[in-house]
Design a protein around this motif. Structure first.
Motif, mmCIF file in Angstrom:
data_model
loop_
_atom_site.group_PDB
_atom_site.id
_atom_site.type_symbol
_atom_site.label_atom_id
_atom_site.label_comp_id
_atom_site.label_asym_id
_atom_site.label_seq_id
_atom_site.Cartn_x
_atom_site.Cartn_y
_atom_site.Cartn_z
ATOM 1 N N LEU A 30 -2.349 0.865 -10.259
ATOM 2 C CA LEU A 30 -2.690 1.625 -9.052
ATOM 3 C C LEU A 30 -4.164 2.036 -9.055
ATOM 4 C CD1 LEU A 30 0.512 3.813 -8.774
ATOM 5 C CD2 LEU A 30 -0.287 2.176 -7.046
ATOM 6 N N ILE A 31 -4.657 2.468 -10.198
ATOM 7 C CA ILE A 31 -6.080 2.822 -10.287
ATOM 8 C C ILE A 31 -6.939 1.591 -10.058
ATOM 9 C CG2 ILE A 31 -7.885 3.607 -11.875
ATOM 10 C CD1 ILE A 31 -5.755 5.561 -13.029
ATOM 11 N N TRP A 32 -6.576 0.472 -10.645
ATOM 12 C CA TRP A 32 -7.295 -0.789 -10.437
ATOM 13 C C TRP A 32 -7.327 -1.139 -8.951
ATOM 14 C CZ3 TRP A 32 -9.446 -4.407 -13.937
ATOM 15 C CH2 TRP A 32 -9.778 -5.644 -13.385
ATOM 16 N N GLN A 33 -6.166 -1.042 -8.313
ATOM 17 C CA GLN A 33 -6.088 -1.356 -6.885
ATOM 18 C C GLN A 33 -6.955 -0.402 -6.063
ATOM 19 O OE1 GLN A 33 -4.364 -4.023 -5.384
ATOM 20 N NE2 GLN A 33 -4.313 -4.628 -7.526
ATOM 21 N N GLY A 34 -6.905 0.884 -6.400
ATOM 22 C CA GLY A 34 -7.688 1.860 -5.664
ATOM 23 C C GLY A 34 -9.175 1.642 -5.785
ATOM 24 N N LEU A 35 -9.640 1.309 -6.983
ATOM 25 C CA LEU A 35 -11.076 1.157 -7.215
ATOM 26 C C LEU A 35 -11.565 -0.274 -6.994
ATOM 27 C CD1 LEU A 35 -11.477 3.373 -10.407
ATOM 28 C CD2 LEU A 35 -12.014 3.969 -8.030
ATOM 29 N N ARG A 36 -10.924 -1.234 -7.617
ATOM 30 C CA ARG A 36 -11.414 -2.618 -7.583
ATOM 31 C C ARG A 36 -11.053 -3.347 -6.288
ATOM 32 N NH1 ARG A 36 -12.912 -4.926 -12.787
ATOM 33 N NH2 ARG A 36 -13.338 -6.717 -11.471
ATOM 34 N N GLU A 37 -9.917 -2.971 -5.725
ATOM 35 C CA GLU A 37 -9.465 -3.632 -4.494
ATOM 36 C C GLU A 37 -9.689 -2.743 -3.272
ATOM 37 O OE1 GLU A 37 -8.620 -6.803 -4.640
ATOM 38 O OE2 GLU A 37 -8.749 -6.797 -6.840
ATOM 39 N N HIS A 38 -10.383 -1.640 -3.475
ATOM 40 C CA HIS A 38 -10.810 -0.735 -2.395
ATOM 41 C C HIS A 38 -9.641 -0.231 -1.542
ATOM 42 C CE1 HIS A 38 -14.776 -2.009 -3.578
ATOM 43 N NE2 HIS A 38 -14.408 -3.266 -3.406
ATOM 44 N N ARG A 39 -8.556 0.133 -2.206
ATOM 45 C CA ARG A 39 -7.410 0.663 -1.464
ATOM 46 C C ARG A 39 -7.480 2.168 -1.284
ATOM 47 N NH1 ARG A 39 -2.313 -3.110 -1.902
ATOM 48 N NH2 ARG A 39 -3.418 -5.056 -2.216
ATOM 49 N N GLY A 40 -8.410 2.809 -1.949
ATOM 50 C CA GLY A 40 -8.640 4.227 -1.702
ATOM 51 C C GLY A 40 -8.254 5.144 -2.846
ATOM 52 N N TRP A 41 -8.709 6.384 -2.688
ATOM 53 C CA TRP A 41 -8.523 7.392 -3.712
ATOM 54 C C TRP A 41 -7.087 7.870 -3.824
ATOM 55 C CZ3 TRP A 41 -11.713 7.898 -7.508
ATOM 56 C CH2 TRP A 41 -13.030 7.453 -7.340
ATOM 57 N N LEU A 42 -6.290 7.717 -2.799
ATOM 58 C CA LEU A 42 -4.882 8.082 -2.903
ATOM 59 C C LEU A 42 -4.204 7.239 -3.981
ATOM 60 C CD1 LEU A 42 -2.468 9.734 -1.936
ATOM 61 C CD2 LEU A 42 -2.080 7.982 -0.185
ATOM 62 N N TRP A 43 -4.501 5.956 -3.990
ATOM 63 C CA TRP A 43 -3.947 5.057 -5.007
ATOM 64 C C TRP A 43 -4.406 5.485 -6.397
ATOM 65 C CZ3 TRP A 43 -1.629 -0.130 -4.290
ATOM 66 C CH2 TRP A 43 -1.168 -0.322 -2.992
ATOM 67 N N VAL A 44 -5.676 5.845 -6.507
ATOM 68 C CA VAL A 44 -6.211 6.293 -7.790
ATOM 69 C C VAL A 44 -5.491 7.560 -8.241
ATOM 70 C CG1 VAL A 44 -8.277 7.154 -8.968
ATOM 71 C CG2 VAL A 44 -8.460 5.214 -7.382
#
Length: 108
Positions: free
Chosen positions: A23-37
């Motif tokens: 989820l952190i990878w998706q939030g940061l690397r895939e630009h899905r947002g801070w909610l995912w992080v």
């Protein structure tokens, strides 16, 4: 029952740790947002709580054994979430890791 509990805790810990990191990878690397992080960070924290529930009182032993579970779980996660296809060496290595987990945790 203790063996079953231990195995279920390992599976839950793997889902939380690998899922949290993903989820952190998706939030940061895939630009899905801070909610995912944020959700990923909560999952990683819960991983620590679940891991502490192992019946064995030795942190080092539990963490060492979990390393093998993490390897297998990571390959399975990659297959489901990212379409990764392990080769025979991935499978052989994962099986060796599971044998290590069994020896460390349950061979007494």
């Amino acid at each position: 029952m203790t063996l079953l509990r231990s195995l279920l805790l390992f599976v839950a810990a793997a889902v939380l740790e690998i899922g949290g990191a993903w989820l952190i990878w998706q939030g940061l690397r895939e630009h899905r947002g801070w909610l995912w992080v944020g959700i990923g960070a909560v999952a990683l924290g819960l991983y620590g709580v679940v891991a502490a529930g192992q019946p064995d009182a030795n942190f080092g032993r539990v963490l060492a054994a979990y390393g093998g579970v993490f390897i297998v779980g990571s390959l399975l996660w990659a297959m489901v979430a990212d379409g990764f296809r392990p080769d025979r060496y991935d499978v052989i290595g994962a099986l060796i890791c599971l044998v290590g987990v069994a020896v460390i945790m349950y061979a007494r």
